[in-house]
Write an enzyme that holds these catalytic residues in place. Structure first.
Site, short mmCIF file in Angstrom:
data_model
loop_
_atom_site.label_atom_id
_atom_site.label_comp_id
_atom_site.label_asym_id
_atom_site.label_seq_id
_atom_site.Cartn_x
_atom_site.Cartn_y
_atom_site.Cartn_z
N SER A 133 -8.23 14.61 11.67
CA SER A 133 -6.99 13.50 11.16
C SER A 133 -5.74 14.78 10.93
O SER A 133 -6.01 15.91 10.81
CB SER A 133 -7.26 13.01 10.11
N TYR A 146 -10.71 11.99 1.30
CA TYR A 146 -10.41 11.97 2.77
C TYR A 146 -9.74 13.30 3.08
O TYR A 146 -10.07 14.06 4.28
CB TYR A 146 -9.53 10.91 3.11
P1 NAD Z 1 -12.76 2.13 12.13
O1 NAD Z 1 -12.95 1.49 10.79
O2 NAD Z 1 -12.10 1.17 13.05
O3 NAD Z 1 -14.14 2.36 12.87
C1 NAD Z 1 -15.11 3.02 11.81
C2 NAD Z 1 -16.39 3.17 12.59
O4 NAD Z 1 -17.19 3.88 11.77
C3 NAD Z 1 -17.08 1.93 12.92
O5 NAD Z 1 -17.46 1.84 14.16
C4 NAD Z 1 -17.88 1.74 11.63
O6 NAD Z 1 -19.06 0.85 12.07
C5 NAD Z 1 -18.50 3.00 11.58
N1 NAD Z 1 -18.89 3.33 10.27
C6 NAD Z 1 -18.34 3.23 9.06
N2 NAD Z 1 -19.13 3.31 7.92
C7 NAD Z 1 -20.40 4.05 8.81
C8 NAD Z 1 -21.77 4.39 7.96
N3 NAD Z 1 -21.78 4.50 6.89
N4 NAD Z 1 -22.40 4.71 9.16
C9 NAD Z 1 -22.28 4.78 10.28
N5 NAD Z 1 -21.11 3.98 10.90
C10 NAD Z 1 -20.13 3.92 10.01
O7 NAD Z 1 -11.85 3.46 12.00
P2 NAD Z 1 -11.02 4.24 13.00
O8 NAD Z 1 -9.75 4.04 12.40
O9 NAD Z 1 -11.42 3.87 14.62
O10 NAD Z 1 -11.71 5.77 12.38
C11 NAD Z 1 -12.46 6.52 13.09
C12 NAD Z 1 -12.16 7.97 13.00
O11 NAD Z 1 -10.82 8.29 13.17
C13 NAD Z 1 -12.39 8.01 11.38
O12 NAD Z 1 -13.15 9.57 11.22
C14 NAD Z 1 -11.05 8.23 10.75
O13 NAD Z 1 -11.02 9.04 9.53
C15 NAD Z 1 -10.36 9.07 12.01
N6 NAD Z 1 -8.92 8.78 11.91
C16 NAD Z 1 -8.28 7.51 11.95
C17 NAD Z 1 -7.00 7.48 12.05
C18 NAD Z 1 -6.38 6.09 11.99
O14 NAD Z 1 -5.22 6.17 12.07
N7 NAD Z 1 -6.92 4.93 12.44
C19 NAD Z 1 -6.19 8.54 11.88
C20 NAD Z 1 -6.79 9.92 11.80
C21 NAD Z 1 -8.01 9.87 11.80
#
Ligand code: NAD
Length: 251
Positions: A133, A146
């Site tokens: 991130s 985080y």
């Molecule tokens: P999201 O909530 O859409 O997806 C999260 C995924 O992780 C889902 O498939 C969920 O089922 C799974 N998950 C959650 N808890 C779990 C657990 N205990 N065991 C197994 N699977 C689990 O989130 P996203 O926005 O797609 O984020 C994905 C990654 O990207 C994360 O690591 C997040 O920190 C990172 N990220 C997101 C953003 C953003 O703006 N969305 C920015 C930077 C980084």
């Protein structure tokens, strides 16, 4: 279809960024293993779409990561992507949320990597791609767990890169800014409460204000970057944090 002889595991691939990465790797021919929570019907539809298998496991527990890795089989491309967020001031931060975020966003990547590496070494090729991130590089208030986990993930990735450098295995972080996914949508109410703001203020004055482009990153952009990191041309890209944040960390 340059990945047609590769098997990819993407954690947290039932939603958001992980799903986009799974789709992008599948489009290049990779055999895909899905992981993450969701409705059984929706997951079955994704498995059908991608010709994928889904291995259910709670990755906030070490035993869950071990179950996933045993069920996934030998993995050539490991995308450590599953993550969660919680927004609260440090002195009010629920300690169980701290433990959960460190376990899922950091420790699961360590465990999945240590279990995937022996096959990658034996195969003489591997890619570890960690969804970090902008918060791996910079901080924001109210996101202590985080930010700590993502900075830790960046450190883990650099260490993996050094240890694996002579094995044709690279390890990198992709560092997105705000990507419009359920994770981002879900933190809006807590941020409204923590900062006393409206929904529109959170989107425009907390989220997009950090990104000079004033645009959300698209999940498919992250998928394309993951594909590039799998190419031979990326063999010397290792131990890096690749920012995809609309200029956030340039400021
Ligand atoms: P999201 O909530 O859409 O997806 C999260 C995924 O992780 C889902 O498939 C969920 O089922 C799974 N998950 C959650 N808890 C779990 C657990 N205990 N065991 C197994 N699977 C689990 O989130 P996203 O926005 O797609 O984020 C994905 C990654 O990207 C994360 O690591 C997040 O920190 C990172 N990220 C997101 C953003 C953003 O703006 N969305 C920015 C930077 C980084």
């Amino acid at each position: 279809m340059f990945l047609s002889d590769k098997r990819a595991l993407i954690t947290g691939s039932t939603s958001g960024i992980g799903l986009a990465v799974a789709r992008a790797l599948h489009a290049e021919g990779a055999e895909v293993v899905l992981s993450g929570f969701g409705e059984a019907d929706a997951i079955a539809a994704l498995c059908e779409e991608l010709g994928a298998v889904h291995v259910p496991a709670d990755l906030s527990r070490r035993a869950g990561v071990e179950t996933l890795m045993a069920g996934a089989g030998p993995i050539d491309i490991l995308v450590n992507n599953a993550g969660m967020q919680h927004v609260a001031p440090v002195e009010e931060f629920p300690v169980d949320k701290w433990d959960m975020i460190i376990a899922l966003n950091l420790t699961a990547a360590f465990d999945a990597s240590r279990l995937a590496i022996p096959h990658m070494k034996a195969a003489g090729w591997g890619r570890i791609i960690n969804t970090a991130s902008a918060h791996a590089l910079t901080a924001s208030p109210f996101k202590s767990a985080y930010v700590a986990a993502k900075h830790g993930l960046s450190g883990l990735t650099k260490t993996l890169a050094l240890e694996l450098a002579t094995h044709n295995i690279t390890a990198n972080c992709i560092c997105p800014g705000y990507v419009w996914t359920p994770l981002v949508e879900g933190q809006i109410p807590d941020t409204m409460a923590a900062r006393g703001m409206t929904r529109e203020q959170v989107i425009n004055d907390v989220m997009l204000v950090r990104q000079p482009t004033r645009k959300f990153v698209q999940p498919s952009d992250i998928g394309e970057m993951a594909v590039f990191l799998c190419r031979d041309a990326a063999a010397n890209i290792t131990g890096t944090n690749i920012s995809m944040d609309g200029g956030w960390t340039a400021e």
